[in-house]
Design a protein around this motif. Sequence first.
Motif, short mmCIF file in Angstrom:
data_model
loop_
_atom_site.label_atom_id
_atom_site.label_comp_id
_atom_site.label_asym_id
_atom_site.label_seq_id
_atom_site.Cartn_x
_atom_site.Cartn_y
_atom_site.Cartn_z
N GLY A 222 15.72 86.49 -1.65
CA GLY A 222 15.21 87.75 -1.13
C GLY A 222 13.73 88.02 -1.40
N VAL A 223 12.99 86.98 -1.83
CA VAL A 223 11.54 87.17 -2.03
C VAL A 223 10.87 87.23 -0.64
N PRO A 224 10.09 88.28 -0.36
CA PRO A 224 9.46 88.39 0.96
C PRO A 224 8.44 87.27 1.21
N ASN A 225 8.32 86.83 2.49
CA ASN A 225 7.39 85.75 2.86
C ASN A 225 5.97 86.01 2.36
N GLU A 226 5.56 87.28 2.45
CA GLU A 226 4.16 87.60 2.10
C GLU A 226 3.92 87.60 0.59
N ASN A 227 4.99 87.49 -0.19
CA ASN A 227 4.83 87.41 -1.66
C ASN A 227 4.94 85.99 -2.18
N ILE A 228 5.05 85.03 -1.25
CA ILE A 228 5.16 83.62 -1.66
C ILE A 228 3.82 82.94 -1.34
N PHE A 229 3.23 82.29 -2.33
CA PHE A 229 1.92 81.65 -2.16
C PHE A 229 2.02 80.19 -2.55
N LEU A 230 1.32 79.34 -1.78
CA LEU A 230 1.38 77.91 -2.09
C LEU A 230 0.01 77.27 -1.86
N SER A 231 -0.23 76.15 -2.52
CA SER A 231 -1.49 75.44 -2.37
C SER A 231 -1.23 74.18 -1.56
N ILE A 232 -2.00 74.02 -0.46
CA ILE A 232 -1.77 72.90 0.47
C ILE A 232 -2.85 71.83 0.26
N GLU A 233 -2.44 70.57 0.32
CA GLU A 233 -3.41 69.47 0.16
C GLU A 233 -3.50 68.65 1.45
N ARG A 234 -4.73 68.33 1.82
CA ARG A 234 -4.98 67.39 2.91
C ARG A 234 -6.26 66.63 2.57
N ASN A 235 -6.50 65.50 3.23
CA ASN A 235 -7.76 64.80 3.01
C ASN A 235 -8.93 65.69 3.38
N MET A 236 -9.98 65.62 2.59
CA MET A 236 -11.16 66.43 2.87
C MET A 236 -12.41 65.57 2.84
N LYS A 237 -13.42 66.02 3.57
CA LYS A 237 -14.73 65.35 3.53
C LYS A 237 -15.81 66.30 3.03
N CYS A 238 -16.05 67.40 3.81
CA CYS A 238 -17.16 68.28 3.43
C CYS A 238 -16.73 69.33 2.40
N GLY A 239 -15.52 69.83 2.50
CA GLY A 239 -15.02 70.85 1.56
C GLY A 239 -15.47 72.26 1.87
N VAL A 240 -16.30 72.41 2.92
CA VAL A 240 -16.88 73.73 3.19
C VAL A 240 -16.73 74.18 4.65
N GLY A 241 -15.75 73.62 5.36
CA GLY A 241 -15.47 74.11 6.71
C GLY A 241 -16.41 73.59 7.78
N LEU A 242 -17.03 72.43 7.58
CA LEU A 242 -17.98 71.91 8.57
C LEU A 242 -17.46 70.73 9.37
N CYS A 243 -16.68 69.85 8.73
CA CYS A 243 -16.37 68.56 9.37
C CYS A 243 -15.06 68.56 10.15
N GLY A 244 -14.19 69.48 9.87
CA GLY A 244 -12.90 69.55 10.57
C GLY A 244 -11.84 68.60 10.04
N HIS A 245 -12.16 67.84 8.99
CA HIS A 245 -11.23 66.86 8.45
C HIS A 245 -9.90 67.47 7.99
N CYS A 246 -9.98 68.69 7.47
CA CYS A 246 -8.79 69.29 6.84
C CYS A 246 -8.15 70.33 7.75
N GLN A 247 -8.40 70.20 9.05
CA GLN A 247 -7.90 71.22 9.98
C GLN A 247 -6.38 71.35 9.89
N TYR A 248 -5.93 72.61 9.90
CA TYR A 248 -4.50 72.91 9.74
C TYR A 248 -4.20 74.01 10.77
N GLY A 249 -3.78 73.59 11.97
CA GLY A 249 -3.67 74.57 13.06
C GLY A 249 -5.04 75.15 13.33
N THR A 250 -5.13 76.48 13.31
CA THR A 250 -6.43 77.12 13.56
C THR A 250 -7.23 77.29 12.27
N LYS A 251 -6.68 76.78 11.17
CA LYS A 251 -7.34 77.01 9.87
C LYS A 251 -7.91 75.71 9.31
#
Length: 274
Positions: A222-251
């Motif tokens: 019964g824990v609400p979806n908005e109270n659940i937090f997780l850390s996602i890992e993907r390969n990264m290159k720039c780390g600052v939102g420039l290269c698109g390497h870690c694209q996750y849908g629109t994020k």
Amino acid sequence: MDPMVPHPYKIRRVIKETHDTFTLELKSDTSGGKFSFNAGQFNMLYLFGIGEVPISISGDPNKIETLVHTTRAVGTVTKEMAKLKRGDVIGVRGPYGTNWPITEAIGNDVVIIAGGIGLAPLRPAIHQIISQRKNYGKIILLYGTRTPADILFRRELEKLKSRLDIDIYVTVDHATREWSGNVGVVTTLIPRAPFDPINTTAIICGPEIMMRYTISELIKRGVPNENIFLSIERNMKCGVGLCGHCQYGTKFICKDGPVFSYAQIKHLFGKREL
Ligand SMILES: Cc1cc2nc3c(=O)[nH]c(=O)nc-3n(C[C@H](O)[C@H](O)[C@H](O)COP(=O)(O)OP(=O)(O)OC[C@H]3O[C@@H](n4cnc5c(N)ncnc54)[C@H](O)[C@@H]3O)c2cc1C
Ligand code: FES
């Protein structure tokens, strides 16, 4: 400061945590020796001439004199990083990314669920929540590893276990003869963990499959979806939102994550490649 330029940090201490995991304590000679960050954020660590990898900060956010990272040696960069010694220098860029919801969780029970190396990115949150103990209801740590030999931060866990205001449950997938604790995957601890689901904030880090089953058990409780937090890992290159390497849908995981609420990424989570 250019976010793409790594800064030299000297290794002050190397701690061997397990057979494949080590902690580096770092200090900068150029930034006044202080490194502020929020629990959940990561740095890009650059091993000169070899490569750069994203690694979460695993130290205490209240102790900014030392920058701490705990890494599992799995491939090209991290296996070389495991060979570093006191006095060696590595490049650091960061801190980057979003943080665990330490403030948003005030007033709630907090359930921290870690699988394997996933305890490292959660460790700053544990330090911070404990340093403000009175702001929270129950604090429960559920930690699962493959074997007893894979348990990280043993001494720290023992110390925490002796506190009466925190519940810690550790489980292993495969027991050894000396192990007298729980056996089974970490999700088996969730149904009997003593938290109030509606007023709980859950923070999770571990392999994606473990996080998937964990979320399913939390939702069953019964824990609400908005109270659940997780850390996602993907390969990264720039780390600052420039290269698109870690694209996750629109994020981008480096910029919009790595910590997301489940409500934010429910439609993406569990899909292999996006
Ligand atoms: C935001 C973020 C935070 C992270 N925090 C941490 C952290 O605190 N500690 C930590 O140890 N790691 C962390 N990681 C994972 C870490 O970045 C990778 O393990 C690292 O990039 C691997 O690089 P490599 O060059 O050593 O391996 P590569 O040469 O890239 O990979 C070699 C082999 O290892 C496999 N591999 C790669 N990554 C992993 C993995 N995570 N687990 C198992 N197998 C893998 C690959 O599939 C490949 O087969 C984090 C990742 C992200 C995105
Ligand atoms: S790593 Fe470049 S956009 Fe995220």
